[in-house]
Design a protein around this motif. Structure first.
Motif, PDB file in Angstrom:
ATOM      1  N   LYS A 213      15.087  -9.110  -1.457  1.00 16.85           N
ATOM      2  CA  LYS A 213      15.969 -10.271  -1.289  1.00 16.85           C
ATOM      3  C   LYS A 213      15.244 -11.579  -1.573  1.00 16.85           C
ATOM      4  CE  LYS A 213      18.870  -7.929   2.131  1.00 16.85           C
ATOM      5  NZ  LYS A 213      19.430  -7.959   3.508  1.00 16.85           N
ATOM      6  N   ILE A 214      14.504 -11.575  -2.680  1.00 19.99           N
ATOM      7  CA  ILE A 214      13.832 -12.789  -3.137  1.00 19.99           C
ATOM      8  C   ILE A 214      14.177 -13.001  -4.607  1.00 19.99           C
ATOM      9  CG2 ILE A 214      11.921 -12.644  -1.490  1.00 19.99           C
ATOM     10  CD1 ILE A 214      10.227 -11.344  -3.622  1.00 19.99           C
ATOM     11  N   ALA A 215      13.862 -14.163  -5.133  1.00 18.53           N
ATOM     12  CA  ALA A 215      14.171 -14.472  -6.532  1.00 18.53           C
ATOM     13  C   ALA A 215      13.198 -13.750  -7.462  1.00 18.53           C
ATOM     14  CB  ALA A 215      14.093 -15.975  -6.766  1.00 18.53           C
ATOM     15  N   PRO A 216      13.682 -13.248  -8.606  1.00 17.06           N
ATOM     16  CA  PRO A 216      12.769 -12.647  -9.588  1.00 17.06           C
ATOM     17  C   PRO A 216      11.667 -13.630  -9.955  1.00 17.06           C
ATOM     18  CG  PRO A 216      15.045 -12.205 -10.195  1.00 17.06           C
ATOM     19  CD  PRO A 216      15.092 -13.197  -9.054  1.00 17.06           C
ATOM     20  N   GLY A 217      10.449 -13.122 -10.056  1.00 14.14           N
ATOM     21  CA  GLY A 217       9.317 -13.980 -10.373  1.00 14.14           C
ATOM     22  C   GLY A 217       8.640 -14.579  -9.152  1.00 14.14           C
ATOM     23  N   SER A 218       9.209 -14.357  -7.962  1.00 14.97           N
ATOM     24  CA  SER A 218       8.583 -14.876  -6.741  1.00 14.97           C
ATOM     25  C   SER A 218       7.228 -14.204  -6.519  1.00 14.97           C
ATOM     26  CB  SER A 218       9.476 -14.600  -5.525  1.00 14.97           C
ATOM     27  OG  SER A 218      10.698 -15.294  -5.608  1.00 14.97           O
ATOM     28  N   PRO A 219       6.282 -14.909  -5.889  1.00 18.02           N
ATOM     29  CA  PRO A 219       4.970 -14.296  -5.640  1.00 18.02           C
ATOM     30  C   PRO A 219       5.063 -13.160  -4.623  1.00 18.02           C
ATOM     31  CG  PRO A 219       5.137 -16.419  -4.531  1.00 18.02           C
ATOM     32  CD  PRO A 219       6.357 -16.296  -5.395  1.00 18.02           C
ATOM     33  N   VAL A 220       4.372 -12.072  -4.891  1.00 18.00           N
ATOM     34  CA  VAL A 220       4.266 -10.965  -3.946  1.00 18.00           C
ATOM     35  C   VAL A 220       2.809 -10.536  -3.863  1.00 18.00           C
ATOM     36  CG1 VAL A 220       6.613 -10.067  -4.214  1.00 18.00           C
ATOM     37  CG2 VAL A 220       4.812  -9.269  -5.749  1.00 18.00           C
ATOM     38  N   LEU A 221       2.455 -10.008  -2.728  1.00 18.76           N
ATOM     39  CA  LEU A 221       1.125  -9.466  -2.499  1.00 18.76           C
ATOM     40  C   LEU A 221       1.157  -7.985  -2.858  1.00 18.76           C
ATOM     41  CD1 LEU A 221      -1.585 -10.482  -1.207  1.00 18.76           C
ATOM     42  CD2 LEU A 221      -0.778  -9.461   0.926  1.00 18.76           C
ATOM     43  N   ARG A 222       0.282  -7.554  -3.759  1.00 12.91           N
ATOM     44  CA  ARG A 222       0.257  -6.151  -4.157  1.00 12.91           C
ATOM     45  C   ARG A 222      -1.009  -5.484  -3.625  1.00 12.91           C
ATOM     46  NH1 ARG A 222       0.047  -4.307 -10.402  1.00 12.91           N
ATOM     47  NH2 ARG A 222      -1.994  -5.301 -10.196  1.00 12.91           N
ATOM     48  N   ILE A 223      -0.816  -4.386  -2.912  1.00 14.42           N
ATOM     49  CA  ILE A 223      -1.938  -3.622  -2.380  1.00 14.42           C
ATOM     50  C   ILE A 223      -1.984  -2.277  -3.079  1.00 14.42           C
ATOM     51  CG2 ILE A 223      -2.861  -2.433  -0.344  1.00 14.42           C
ATOM     52  CD1 ILE A 223      -0.692  -5.446   0.164  1.00 14.42           C
ATOM     53  N   GLU A 224      -3.107  -1.961  -3.671  1.00 19.72           N
ATOM     54  CA  GLU A 224      -3.348  -0.627  -4.224  1.00 19.72           C
ATOM     55  C   GLU A 224      -4.197   0.125  -3.200  1.00 19.72           C
ATOM     56  OE1 GLU A 224      -6.319   1.121  -7.492  1.00 19.72           O
ATOM     57  OE2 GLU A 224      -4.769  -0.186  -8.379  1.00 19.72           O
ATOM     58  N   ARG A 225      -3.704   1.265  -2.735  1.00 22.42           N
ATOM     59  CA  ARG A 225      -4.415   1.978  -1.664  1.00 22.42           C
ATOM     60  C   ARG A 225      -4.526   3.470  -1.991  1.00 22.42           C
ATOM     61  NH1 ARG A 225      -1.958   1.116   4.124  1.00 22.42           N
ATOM     62  NH2 ARG A 225      -0.337   2.538   3.362  1.00 22.42           N
ATOM     63  N   LEU A 226      -5.733   3.993  -1.889  1.00 23.56           N
ATOM     64  CA  LEU A 226      -5.978   5.423  -2.045  1.00 23.56           C
ATOM     65  C   LEU A 226      -6.515   5.934  -0.716  1.00 23.56           C
ATOM     66  CD1 LEU A 226      -6.171   7.993  -3.768  1.00 23.56           C
ATOM     67  CD2 LEU A 226      -8.477   7.253  -4.449  1.00 23.56           C
ATOM     68  N   THR A 227      -5.744   6.809  -0.065  1.00 25.48           N
ATOM     69  CA  THR A 227      -6.099   7.318   1.258  1.00 25.48           C
ATOM     70  C   THR A 227      -6.646   8.738   1.146  1.00 25.48           C
ATOM     71  OG1 THR A 227      -4.352   5.969   2.261  1.00 25.48           O
ATOM     72  CG2 THR A 227      -5.228   7.773   3.581  1.00 25.48           C
ATOM     73  N   TYR A 228      -7.736   8.956   1.864  1.00 26.50           N
ATOM     74  CA  TYR A 228      -8.406  10.248   1.831  1.00 26.50           C
ATOM     75  C   TYR A 228      -8.157  11.034   3.117  1.00 26.50           C
ATOM     76  CZ  TYR A 228     -11.141   8.083  -1.951  1.00 26.50           C
ATOM     77  OH  TYR A 228     -11.523   7.449  -3.105  1.00 26.50           O
ATOM     78  N   ALA A 229      -8.027  12.338   2.976  1.00 26.72           N
ATOM     79  CA  ALA A 229      -7.961  13.225   4.129  1.00 26.72           C
ATOM     80  C   ALA A 229      -9.388  13.579   4.544  1.00 26.72           C
ATOM     81  CB  ALA A 229      -7.168  14.480   3.789  1.00 26.72           C
ATOM     82  N   GLN A 230      -9.496  14.369   5.602  1.00 28.26           N
ATOM     83  CA  GLN A 230     -10.804  14.836   6.040  1.00 28.26           C
ATOM     84  C   GLN A 230     -11.508  15.525   4.869  1.00 28.26           C
ATOM     85  OE1 GLN A 230     -10.652  17.674   9.232  1.00 28.26           O
ATOM     86  NE2 GLN A 230     -12.524  16.897  10.166  1.00 28.26           N
ATOM     87  N   GLN A 231     -12.830  15.469   4.854  1.00 33.91           N
ATOM     88  CA  GLN A 231     -13.632  15.952   3.732  1.00 33.91           C
ATOM     89  C   GLN A 231     -13.514  15.007   2.532  1.00 33.91           C
ATOM     90  OE1 GLN A 231     -15.532  18.375   4.644  1.00 33.91           O
ATOM     91  NE2 GLN A 231     -14.368  18.738   6.514  1.00 33.91           N
ATOM     92  N   GLU A 232     -12.892  13.838   2.761  1.00 32.45           N
ATOM     93  CA  GLU A 232     -12.770  12.812   1.718  1.00 32.45           C
ATOM     94  C   GLU A 232     -12.041  13.330   0.475  1.00 32.45           C
ATOM     95  OE1 GLU A 232     -15.927   9.934   1.178  1.00 32.45           O
ATOM     96  OE2 GLU A 232     -17.098  10.957   2.709  1.00 32.45           O
TER      97      GLU A 232
END
Length: 255
Positions: A213-232
């Motif tokens: 619900k924001i205007a196209p082109g509005s600033p957004v924060l982008r998080i790239e996340r890679l999550t590891y299980a046990q034993q990585e």
């Protein structure tokens, strides 16, 4: 910005337990907070006037102002000179000092969260998804798309890919009500180990803008996340898009 009469009536129907030992300003503050969390009051909606609250609650102006001022300090309300008091859009932060899901972090701060799942399917992993999860190009992977809501306001779009042997056991209903991390650990018995996180700024495309619900082109924060299980072992790869004006990450760095 205006205040609908139907919402005003609902607000002034709040009953305070006069026999309570809790100070009246705290009772009023918590009653207003509850109306914000349950969606009775939405972002940028105007509250009843001080005079309306004084008459409805049967309290002094000082009591009403103390409740409003406390909520303003917490960032739940803001004042516009000459116009009144309004509900603020969600503006919260999440610590980066340990791995936790969005819902888990927000619940600890007293906020309500839920998800709108608009995609849950098996797809063929390609490019960066296959590389990040350590699987072959074209191998099956579970793709999840969700809008995350904070106090009934859309705050982020989560686009996740989960290794298929685990992700295939997820359901839309569970993903609506619970954090992905909680589901992985408590129901699918996947002990999470750590995550690699990269944060940058970008602009909202048409789909992201429409869902947030924001205007196209509005600033957004982008998080790239890679999550590891046990034993990585790589388990979940994600892109998370947050409304820039409502969310921030915090961390403490020691020398």
């Amino acid at each position: 910005m205006t205040f609908p009469s139907s919402c005003r009536a609902a607000a002034l129907n709040i009953q305070l337990p006069r026999s309570s030992t809790v100070p009246l300003y705290i009772q009023i503050k918590e009653a207003i907070r509850a109306k914000i969390i349950d969606g009775t009051y939405v972002g940028h909606q105007q509250l009843p006037s001080e005079n309306d609250m004084i008459a409805a609650f049967g309290v002094s102006r000082i009591t009403v102002r103390q409740a409003i001022n406390d909520l303003q300090k917490e960032g739940l309300l803001f004042k516009v000179h000459g116009k009144g008091t309004f509900v603020a859009l969600p503006n919260v932060s999440q610590e980066l000092t340990h791995l936790q899901g969005f819902g888990e972090a927000m619940h600890r701060l007293g906020h309500e969260t839920f998800s709108d799942v608009f995609g849950l399917k098996t797809v063929k992993a390609t490019g960066i998804v296959a590389a990040k999860l350590g699987i072959g190009d074209g191998d099956p992977v579970t793709e999840i798309r969700r809008v995350r809501y904070l106090n009934r306001e859309p705050v982020s779009i989560d686009h996740s890919w989960v290794r298929h042997d685990v992700g295939s056991r997820l359901t839309e209903q569970n993903l609506r009500d619970k954090d992905l991390f909680s589901l992985l650990e408590n129901e699918l018995r996947q002990r999470l180990h750590s995550a690699d996180i990269e944060i940058d700024a970008t602009s909202a495309g048409n789909d992201v803008a429409s869902r947030l619900k924001i205007a196209p082109g509005s600033p957004v924060l982008r998080i790239e996340r890679l999550t590891y299980a046990q034993q990585e072992t790589p388990l979940v790869f994600e892109y998370l898009y947050y409304r820039a004006e409502t969310f921030k990450y915090k961390m403490k760095v020691l020398r």
